[in-house]
Design an enzyme around this catalytic site. Structure first.
Site, PDB file in Angstrom:
ATOM      1  N   CYS A 183     104.029  76.784   8.110  1.00 52.93           N
ATOM      2  CA  CYS A 183     103.604  76.456   9.478  1.00 52.93           C
ATOM      3  C   CYS A 183     103.587  77.669  10.400  1.00 52.93           C
ATOM      4  O   CYS A 183     102.720  77.784  11.274  1.00 52.93           O
ATOM      5  CB  CYS A 183     104.521  75.378  10.057  1.00 52.93           C
ATOM      6  SG  CYS A 183     106.273  75.763   9.930  1.00 52.93           S
ATOM      7  N   GLU A 212     116.253  71.562  11.665  1.00 55.73           N
ATOM      8  CA  GLU A 212     115.520  72.562  12.470  1.00 55.73           C
ATOM      9  C   GLU A 212     115.609  72.191  13.940  1.00 55.73           C
ATOM     10  O   GLU A 212     114.617  72.207  14.673  1.00 55.73           O
ATOM     11  CB  GLU A 212     114.056  72.629  12.020  1.00 55.73           C
ATOM     12  CG  GLU A 212     113.897  72.830  10.518  1.00 55.73           C
ATOM     13  CD  GLU A 212     112.450  73.022  10.076  1.00 55.73           C
ATOM     14  OE1 GLU A 212     111.574  72.285  10.583  1.00 55.73           O
ATOM     15  OE2 GLU A 212     112.191  73.920   9.245  1.00 55.73           O
TER      16      GLU A 212
END
Lengths: 649, 649
Positions: free
Chosen positions: A401, A317
């Site tokens: 998240c 990421e």
């Protein structure tokens, strides 16, 4: 002890001026210049040029953002809490308090998902006294504080058989990251309600951290930066320097001040820079500022999508190599866009430089807002700039998240519109709203902002000081605009009105004075630095702060992934615009002249000589583009931001 | 025991006809119709339509391939052995035989790298009695056979503390994969020399495998298919059906006959298909053929680069999703291209269908040949179709599978040019060479092939049967050509000459008869199926069997990654060709009219409004293209195969 200290601090800070509305009557009212943003301190940050305005000082009116904030309040907040319950995130707390017999569920860091939801709910309560939200939040707070250890520790993962593992695997297990989100939720809740219940638990935990971490104690930082900015925020809220010092201690473990490039996991990197900028604003230590600015230059010059998205690659990421910004496989996590917005806000507060406001606006209107559905409770985790279909927003992710992060950003949005400085008032963002606040000399001021932004570039600001007085209004002139105009009471102002700056209007303001800003919004064709290989020979369409995209649903019969746009020697395309109130909650559609290529889909094999019929048939069409943030709200579709161009004779 | 059985088998198979030259005098001469290819059996494979011609029956003359084969012999073979020594791969054997005290080095499967080198050296010896190569190979054989266990087992990894781990982690540790490469090397060596030393060790190991694996014994296959085709080859070499049955046993464990799509690790998948095709040719079991053909359809219809490269993604070195064929990040491992060539060769042998020859030619001239430098001893592991620079061939990789694989393919190349069938002779590939062999009725035949292929499409085949006789010559008409012509002794033939078929010429052949083939080679513009998103709006240039690319070194002052090619409504580009003997070992350069975009490199930020100077300046240029296989031989460069096109009015 905590309660008494907290009250003492409040007593010290309390002073005159406009009182912040508190729903609580059982506590002293918070001091008015306390921060309501959960992001950056205002008057208390000695090295910040700008100081934030409380969320509750800005009343949003119907415009671009209010419907999205209301969608978050009415649908996003309750639906996500339901899912957090359904997936056992709240039960993880009940399990420890003995209120429920169950297994712990979800990732080791999922406490933070609940904390972010709490922060979002607390921000809502700063602008809307919503009993349903208050009730939900109170119940969750009750579950959370119930499990605090006598020593202050608070976490659902490192208990029972993992009890002895506390702080033993910081690199991987996000323990301090969770703590940071708890602290931020606590500050937001305290500011919303004046209640200290959650803040007290946060301070108790933070005090514990100061006894565990530091030189000669545990000298290790969390694998996921976050607690640094939260600690600075606790410092701003209480004045306890131990919290600031602990933030600095962690920043030094990350070698923050020595960093030269932004790299690695995008959310972590940007959160770290938030912490670094916060630390600078409190301490004035120049190396922290310089590192943050170096990384910002690296990000915006080499590693940023035109949507404001960051973190190009799904591998870790992370930020990719410089200029490696693929479109179809762009990661550009929603959380990373939020982190970039938060970081830019801090850089703006530190300096008052418009470049940071430009980037904050870019990500808010594009790479952040694409993260949530128009309906308000479905979310993208990744935000590609091109899709052959199959992409979809979801109400929940196993690593969830992004959804609560979207909600807390939307709920805190009123706090990003204005700031104050010693000179006067700053206007960063444009939307219909009403500010009721005070200047830093204590003078009360109201501002009414009226606009059709981002669809039209006209903005009227009616300035209502308590009484006539000389002060400055800094009006942001976005970097994207051409030939902007600014008038006061119908007169062109004398100062230059330069895109990419704040126009400094200093005068004696009388109640009812009108600032009229005109930001022309032509259709703009953008190219990328040629080192961005993915965009070579391609252009993107923008208008005002909005990046546009071509979605298949608006272009039936055209393969939008195979269309090209003729651009003349002046860099212009043939285009027209039309506002469509009925479409996607109201958007301005941009239509451009284009060339569609009609390939034969299924015949001819994988590779086809053009001479033998492999050449696609080419025809002129008008391609319709919508704002990027609004794509994928009408079922599965194909979408492209960067379209090939061809020279037009 | 092995030696005596081997001799018995040889005795059974030995029969009349042209004797294969053997350097060994201590052994019966191998039977002439034994396979020299190490790939597919000829007369012994009852269900193959075509039968291979020994490598030694084809003498290459100066042309396209001979310089590359000589580069492999003179530089590739010795340099790679030096590196295998330097990196401890040979020492791993000496360590076990006690000839050297050292640690084992390299990956657990690195024995196979040495075995592939041995197979390459053995193939060289089939066409060139090179004393240096013979000496190197003899020494290595000596090291290898010295460590064979009394039970037949032979591996440098599963010894000492891993002795008890034999066959315990087949999924990951490539134990049978190594065995397979040993068997192939042994067969190639035996065919080259008549010596049975290495073959004897291989048979002893294979016999051991038949006692260890099978129903009721270990019922597990290797994570990396390879041993299946090697076992079939041992079966062809000895007639021992146990080997064939073991190959079938492994194929069934892979559920080969039930497979519908080609997927996963590209080399493994293609090697598995080689084994399946081999098994079919020996057994005639239709489900194995059908599975191989299904997977071939899937590969060529949806998962193949225009270069013949396969395995689009670096994740697992695997086939990607259908039509997901990115250019800059294409993996297209050199080994996978080789595996595809070997698989297509088997499919061709099974059927005589030209579609397989087309694919074999595609990969040989493009995605395989790009894997080796012109100089002959540096290799690509991955073969992208686009590069912004930084790509480089290397003499060695930590996982050094590709270098020896390239060498064995180049060294075995003469075996891929011709086949025989009951009807007569087949010609698959075009290059200067001389065949001295026999038809399947035992009649001797010589063929002299003269051509400037692949630069020009004229090919003359002079047919020299021992005496005049009626038989067929099947002349491959490549799928890429348009309006081919075929004449016998100056007369157009009566049969249709259809691209993508073998032209069947049956007549009474007299010594000196001349077949003249004319394959026009215009510059061809190719598009891809529009589902290949990476190539939407792009075209590739091909000529004859060659895929072309635009390399920056040939186009100074032009950003080749930002150039576009105007294509008219007929699918034509404006182009010219010129053979350049001085360039890259001699290549035909293709120059096409194009539009270059001159971006400002360093100014203007990451994103730039075209109106404000962000529009690249556009100018007409001639872009020069070279064969893809030859790129990256002149230092670091940028390269692109698929260039954007624009409609030309």
């Amino acid at each position: 002890m905590h309660k008494s200290r907290l009250f003492a601090v409040v007593a010290i800070l309390t002073s005159g001026g406009i009182a912040v509305r508190a729903t609580a009557s059982d506590l002293p009212r918070p001091k008015e210049n306390w921060k309501d943003m959960g992001v950056v301190e205002t008057s208390a940050s000695p090295h910040a040029r700008l100081h934030a305005v409380p969320v509750r000082a800005v009343r949003m009116r119907d415009g671009f953002w209010l419907p999205r904030m209301e969608a978050a309040r009415l649908r996003g907040i309750p639906r996500l809490l339901g899912l957090l319950e359904e997936h056992g995130v709240a039960d993880n707390f009940r399990r420890i308090s003995g209120r429920k017999q169950c297994e712990r569920r979800g990732p080791y860091f999922t406490d933070s998902d609940l904390y972010k939801w709490m922060e979002a709910a607390a921000f809502v309560l700063q602008w809307k006294d919503d009993p349903a939200v208050r009730e939900m939040l109170d119940k969750v707070i009750d579950e959370v504080v119930a499990i605090q250890n006598p020593d202050g520790y608070l976490n659902t993962y490192f208990v029972d058989e993992r009890k002895d593992k506390r702080f033993s695997n910081l690199a991987a297990e996000h323990e301090l990251y969770c703590a940071g989100h708890l602290f931020q939720a606590a500050v937001a809740h305290y500011r919303a309600t004046g209640h200290s219940r959650l803040l007290g638990a946060a301070l108790k935990y933070a005090d514990y951290l100061t006894t565990v971490f530091g030189p000669g104690r545990i000298e290790q930082a969390d694998g996921h930066p976050e607690v640094e900015m939260a600690l600075v925020e606790l410092y701003r809220t209480t004045g306890r320097k131990e919290y600031l010092d602990l933030a600095g201690f962690f920043l030094d473990l990350y070698r923050f001040a020595a960093r030269t490039q932004i790299e690695g996991h995008a959310v972590r990197a940007a959160y770290l820079c938030c912490g670094g900028a916060d630390y600078y604003m409190e301490t004035g230590k120049q190396p922290y500022w310089e590192a943050a600015d170096r990384m910002w230059q690296d990000m915006t010059g080499r590693k940023l999508y035109i949507t404001g998205g960051i973190g190009a690659t799904s591998h870790g990421e992370a930020f990719g190599a410089p200029f490696d910004l693929p479109n179809a496989t762009s990661y550009a996590e929603t959380c990373a866009g939020i982190a970039s917005g938060m970081w830019n806000w801090r850089m703006l507060a530190a300096t008052g430089q418009a470049r940071f406001a430009d980037e904050m606006e870019r990500v808010l209107y594009n790479g952040f807002l694409s993260g949530v559905s128009l309906e308000g409770s479905e979310y993208f985790y990744v935000n590609p700039l091109e899709s052959a279909g199959g992409h979809k927003r979801r109400p929940w992710y196993d690593c969830t998240c992004c959804p609560p992060n979207v909600l807390r950003m939307l709920a805190s949005l009123p706090g990003y519109i204005y700031s104050t400085s010693r000179e006067g008032l700053w206007v960063h963002l444009y939307d219909n709203n009403e500010l009721t606040w005070r200047l830093e000399d204590g003078r009360g001021v109201r501002v009414v902002q009226e606009t059709k932004y981002p669809w039209e570039g006209g903005v009227t600001l009616t300035i209502q000081p308590d009484s006539a007085a000389e002060f400055s209004v800094f009006v942001r002139i976005p970097g994207w605009c051409v030939e902007p105009k600014l008038r006061v009471n119908g007169q062109d102002i004398e100062s230059p009105v330069t895109p990419g700056t704040y126009c400094h209007v200093r005068r004696s303001w009388t109640p009812g004075d009108r600032l009229e800003l005109d930001l022309p919004m032509p259709v703009v064709v953008q190219t990328a630095d040629p080192r961005v290989r993915a965009n070579l020979g391609r252009v993107a369409i923008t208008r005002g702060p909005l990046v546009y995209c071509f979605e298949s649903v608006d272009n039936p019969g055209v393969n939008v992934l195979a269309a090209a746009v003729p651009v003349d020697a002046k860099g212009e395309v043939e285009s027209r615009t039309a506002y469509r109130a009925d479409l996607l909650g109201g958007v301005t559609v941009v239509s451009v002249e284009a060339v569609a290529s009609d390939y034969e889909k299924t015949s001819g094999g994988l590779y086809r000589p053009t001479r033998a019929g492999g050449m696609p048939k080419v025809r002129r069409v008008h391609l319709h583009a919508i704002p990027y943030y609004a794509w994928c709200n009408r079922g599965d579709s194909q979408m492209v931001v960067w379209v090939p161009f061809m020279p037009k004779d």
